[in-house]
Design a protein around this motif. Structure first.
Motif, PDB file in Angstrom:
ATOM      1  N   LEU A 124       0.742  -1.222  -0.117  1.00  0.00           N
ATOM      2  CA  LEU A 124       0.071   0.038   0.006  1.00  0.00           C
ATOM      3  C   LEU A 124       0.990   1.168  -0.098  1.00  0.00           C
ATOM      4  O   LEU A 124       0.389   2.416  -0.340  1.00  0.00           O
ATOM      5  N   TYR A 125       2.230   1.149   0.385  1.00  0.00           N
ATOM      6  CA  TYR A 125       3.124   2.365   0.458  1.00  0.00           C
ATOM      7  C   TYR A 125       4.134   2.513  -0.865  1.00  0.00           C
ATOM      8  O   TYR A 125       4.867   2.864  -0.843  1.00  0.00           O
ATOM      9  N   GLY A 126       3.472   1.525  -1.945  1.00  0.00           N
ATOM     10  CA  GLY A 126       4.000   1.836  -3.186  1.00  0.00           C
ATOM     11  C   GLY A 126       5.362   1.226  -3.461  1.00  0.00           C
ATOM     12  O   GLY A 126       6.183   1.565  -4.353  1.00  0.00           O
ATOM     13  N   LYS A 127       5.609   0.144  -2.649  1.00  0.00           N
ATOM     14  CA  LYS A 127       6.903  -0.542  -2.611  1.00  0.00           C
ATOM     15  C   LYS A 127       6.787  -1.947  -3.054  1.00  0.00           C
ATOM     16  O   LYS A 127       6.694  -2.760  -2.004  1.00  0.00           O
ATOM     17  N   GLY A 128       6.377  -2.364  -4.262  1.00  0.00           N
ATOM     18  CA  GLY A 128       6.439  -3.668  -4.618  1.00  0.00           C
ATOM     19  C   GLY A 128       7.976  -4.135  -4.765  1.00  0.00           C
ATOM     20  O   GLY A 128       8.710  -3.339  -4.445  1.00  0.00           O
ATOM     21  N   LEU A 129       8.120  -5.103  -5.402  1.00  0.00           N
ATOM     22  CA  LEU A 129       9.375  -5.691  -5.796  1.00  0.00           C
ATOM     23  C   LEU A 129       9.969  -4.823  -6.957  1.00  0.00           C
ATOM     24  O   LEU A 129       9.100  -4.696  -8.025  1.00  0.00           O
ATOM     25  N   LEU A 130      11.260  -4.821  -7.252  1.00  0.00           N
ATOM     26  CA  LEU A 130      11.739  -4.164  -8.341  1.00  0.00           C
ATOM     27  C   LEU A 130      11.747  -5.021  -9.666  1.00  0.00           C
ATOM     28  O   LEU A 130      11.457  -4.383 -10.611  1.00  0.00           O
ATOM     29  N   GLU A 131      11.601  -6.394  -9.494  1.00  0.00           N
ATOM     30  CA  GLU A 131      11.138  -7.016 -10.567  1.00  0.00           C
ATOM     31  C   GLU A 131      10.801  -8.326 -10.009  1.00  0.00           C
ATOM     32  O   GLU A 131      11.027  -8.770  -8.884  1.00  0.00           O
ATOM     33  N   LYS A 132      10.351  -9.171 -10.954  1.00  0.00           N
ATOM     34  CA  LYS A 132       9.559 -10.487 -10.385  1.00  0.00           C
ATOM     35  C   LYS A 132      10.679 -11.549  -9.900  1.00  0.00           C
ATOM     36  O   LYS A 132      11.791 -11.792 -10.847  1.00  0.00           O
ATOM     37  N   PRO A 133      10.638 -12.022  -8.961  1.00  0.00           N
ATOM     38  CA  PRO A 133      11.696 -13.179  -8.607  1.00  0.00           C
ATOM     39  C   PRO A 133      11.569 -14.212  -9.375  1.00  0.00           C
ATOM     40  O   PRO A 133      10.462 -14.740 -10.159  1.00  0.00           O
ATOM     41  N   SER A 134      12.569 -15.151  -9.734  1.00  0.00           N
ATOM     42  CA  SER A 134      12.582 -16.303 -10.563  1.00  0.00           C
ATOM     43  C   SER A 134      11.718 -17.282 -10.356  1.00  0.00           C
ATOM     44  O   SER A 134      11.400 -17.403  -8.929  1.00  0.00           O
ATOM     45  N   SER A 135      11.108 -18.213 -10.672  1.00  0.00           N
ATOM     46  CA  SER A 135      10.301 -19.118 -10.493  1.00  0.00           C
ATOM     47  C   SER A 135      11.007 -20.281  -9.499  1.00  0.00           C
ATOM     48  O   SER A 135      10.561 -21.062  -8.786  1.00  0.00           O
ATOM     49  N   TYR A 136      12.413 -20.255 -10.118  1.00  0.00           N
ATOM     50  CA  TYR A 136      13.137 -21.354  -9.233  1.00  0.00           C
ATOM     51  C   TYR A 136      13.418 -21.083  -7.679  1.00  0.00           C
ATOM     52  O   TYR A 136      13.028 -21.796  -6.901  1.00  0.00           O
ATOM     53  N   LEU A 137      13.422 -19.552  -7.689  1.00  0.00           N
ATOM     54  CA  LEU A 137      13.650 -19.214  -6.155  1.00  0.00           C
ATOM     55  C   LEU A 137      12.399 -19.224  -5.499  1.00  0.00           C
ATOM     56  O   LEU A 137      12.262 -19.803  -4.341  1.00  0.00           O
ATOM     57  N   ILE A 138      11.043 -18.986  -6.126  1.00  0.00           N
ATOM     58  CA  ILE A 138       9.932 -19.072  -5.385  1.00  0.00           C
ATOM     59  C   ILE A 138       9.720 -20.771  -5.089  1.00  0.00           C
ATOM     60  O   ILE A 138       9.303 -21.170  -4.015  1.00  0.00           O
TER      61      ILE A 138
END
Length: 567
Positions: A124-138
């Motif tokens: 809600l404070y405008g701080k998502g991730l810089l980019e999507k994490p790799s599917s392998y990391l998830i």
């Protein structure tokens, strides 16, 4: 005798009675006729009613509804349609927000939101991730969580292993192996080293357990579902592990130095001393050959004040796994930090109240983190000069016009607002900058507001409220749009990593003089490993580990340190 209020119907009844009485009087006293007065009046009223009804029906049948009625009906229809559309849109936004709440799958679902508001509200404070994490990391994080659930505190596997640890007799290889992170050093160091210990646990199929010490539970929510990551108070080595040091008999470096490993069966635990004062034998932890031996040991007790992840990338046994986990090398702490470190509700309250009160409405937010390593009592003029030189030169702050009292803007142009949040143990620097923008107008016409949440005067590592404020300030800095940090400061490293920001780094002053240039832009948002080993494990000789691979380089603020950069 009871009295009753008269109703309109009662009044009408009285009128009818009066008329009937009058008609009777007339009937009795006057001559009789075919239609009396009451009947004539009733007939007249009936005719009027019939005429009114017929006229209304003719008008309705002849003319369509008026424009006002049509518009009112249409407006109602549109409102209902928009309301339905709004409900559908809200439902769609809710689904998208839920996806964002979990940061693209980085976070696990299933937590009670009330127990840790920051986990779900940070978006809600405008701080998502810089980019999507790799599917392998998830996928690896989900597997780790399952393993933590199987092996965490008070599980059957944990109880069995602890029982053997207490007795000193092991029945054979354990299904669960552990790395215990020992709480050590300041808060910024603790956050960075905990991320390092977690990645090491992920790479070596171990379960991470955290020494809670005096304040860790008041700072951080649980990051893993269902089972705690905090080491139980009845852990058999709790007292002993906090006294472990390089001279301890179970210190791995000392065991290597004394060549006592060959004479031992696999010990129940080993202490890894990876702090800034570790020696060459301790640093052999970063060699694959030594990792092969450490893999057999069920309990590893780790004490460190270093962000040692860059050197893990120089180890051939971990290289491929790390490349799969983190295709973009400079997002490592960004992802691990957002995965592991969620402020408790107490700290989150400090963050959100301050943000909403001072930062939320600004057009731009600038964070300035000041860490002065000079001895003596500040504020120091050369530090203030350096801060102003950097921020003005890089156009992070507007200059002031000392020749005028007011800066006019073209007609219709709105003044932009810039909120500057400064963090420092001293209030002197923010007061000086605030006074400058109070006494003189900016040349750009911008309105600059200066804020500082706290000024504790000196670091109080073991004080709970001090660390809660420090953690809140790190998080607030991560919510800014642009960031300036002090060289060598782990406080600043945490803020830049959580926020996905490449800060302008203030060089460490020497001999009480502001450096020239005063600062430079960081080449990545990754923290710096301050005390890396300079050793080639295969050749068994010294080497510059900052030139071996393109994604591990020397730091901007510490020439001998190592940091990760994107290729």
């Amino acid at each position: 005798m009871k009295r009753f209020n008269k109703t309109p119907d009662d009044a009408d009844a009285e009128k009818v009675i009066d008329l009937d009485t009058r008609s009777n009087v007339l009937r009795d006293s006057g001559p009789k006729c075919g239609l009396n007065l009451v009947q004539l009046m009733g007939f007249f009223v009936l005719c009027l009613m019939l005429f009114s009804v017929l006229f209304s029906v003719s008008v309705v049948l002849r003319d369509p509804p008026s424009d006002g009625v049509a518009e009112a009906f249409a407006a109602t229809t549109v409102f209902e349609a928009k309301q339905s559309e709004g409900l559908n849109k809200d439902a769609s936004d809710s689904v998208d927000l839920q996806k964002d709440e979990l940061l693209g799958g980085l976070l696990a679902a299933g937590f009670d939101e009330r127990s840790c508001l920051s986990r779900y509200q940070s978006i809600l404070y405008g701080k998502g991730l810089l980019e999507k994490p790799s599917s392998y990391l998830i996928s690896r994080l989900r597997k780790y969580e399952a393993r933590h659930k199987e092996c965490g505190p008070y599980t059957e596997s944990y109880n069995k292993t602890v029982k053997e640890l207490r007795s000193g007799h092991f029945s054979g290889p354990s299904d669960c192996k552990y790395v215990v992170w020992i709480s050590f050093s300041g808060l910024g160091n603790r956050i960075l080293t905990l991320a390092s210990a977690f990645l090491y646990a992920l790479l070596t199929d171990r379960v991470l357990l955290v020494d809670p010490r005096v304040d860790m539970t008041s700072l951080f929510c649980e990051p893993f579902p269902e089972v705690s990551w905090f080491l139980p108070s009845d852990f058999p080595l709790t007292t002993k592990m906090r006294d472990l040091n390089p001279q301890s008999a179970r210190c791995y470096g000392k065991m290597l130095k004394n060549k006592s490993i060959a004479n031992l069966t696999v010990p129940s635990y080993v202490y890894l001393h990876l702090a800034h004062d570790y020696d060459d034998h301790d640093k052999l932890f970063f060699c694959d050959e030594d990792q092969s031996y450490l893999h057999k040991i069920p309990w590893l007790m780790m004490k460190t004040d270093n962000y040692f992840i860059p050197t893990l990338f120089l180890m051939p046994s971990f290289e491929q796994e790390l490349n799969d986990l983190f295709p973009n090398k400079e997002t490592i702490f960004h992802f691990l930090g957002r995965y592991l470190f969620h402020p408790t509700n107490r700290v989150w309250g400090l963050v959100t109240r301050y943000y909403q009160a001072y930062l939320a409405k600004a057009d731009e937010r600038l964070g300035i983190q000041i860490r002065v390593l000079d001895t003596g009592k500040g504020p120091f003029k050369h530090v203030l000069d350096q801060i102003l030189s950097c921020t003005l030169k890089e156009n992070l702050l507007p200059d002031v016009n000392k020749q005028q009292d007011f800066t006019s803007l073209p007609s219709g142009q709105k003044r932009k607002s810039k909120a500057v949040m400064m963090t420092s143990l001293s209030s002197g620097y923010s007061e000086e900058v605030r006074n400058m923008y109070w006494e003189y107008p900016t040349v750009t016409g911008e309105v600059v507001s200066i804020f500082q949440p706290s000024h504790e005067e000196h670091q109080q590592t073991e004080k709970q409220m001090h660390n809660q404020k420090a953690w809140a300030e790190m998080y607030l800095l991560s919510l800014t749009d642009v960031l300036v940090t002090s060289g060598w400061s782990t406080f600043g490293y945490v803020a830049q990593g959580l926020g996905g920001l490449k800060p302008w780094i203030l060089y460490k002053p020497e001999n009480g003089t502001a450096p020239d240039p005063p600062c430079r832009r960081a080449m990545s948002m990754e923290p710096c490993f301050h005390a890396p080993p300079f050793y080639d494990c295969k050749a068994k000789k010294g080497i510059d580990t900052g030139v071996l691979v393109p994604h591990v380089r020397h730091c901007e603020d510490m020439s001998w340190g190592l940091k990760l950069v994107d290729n």
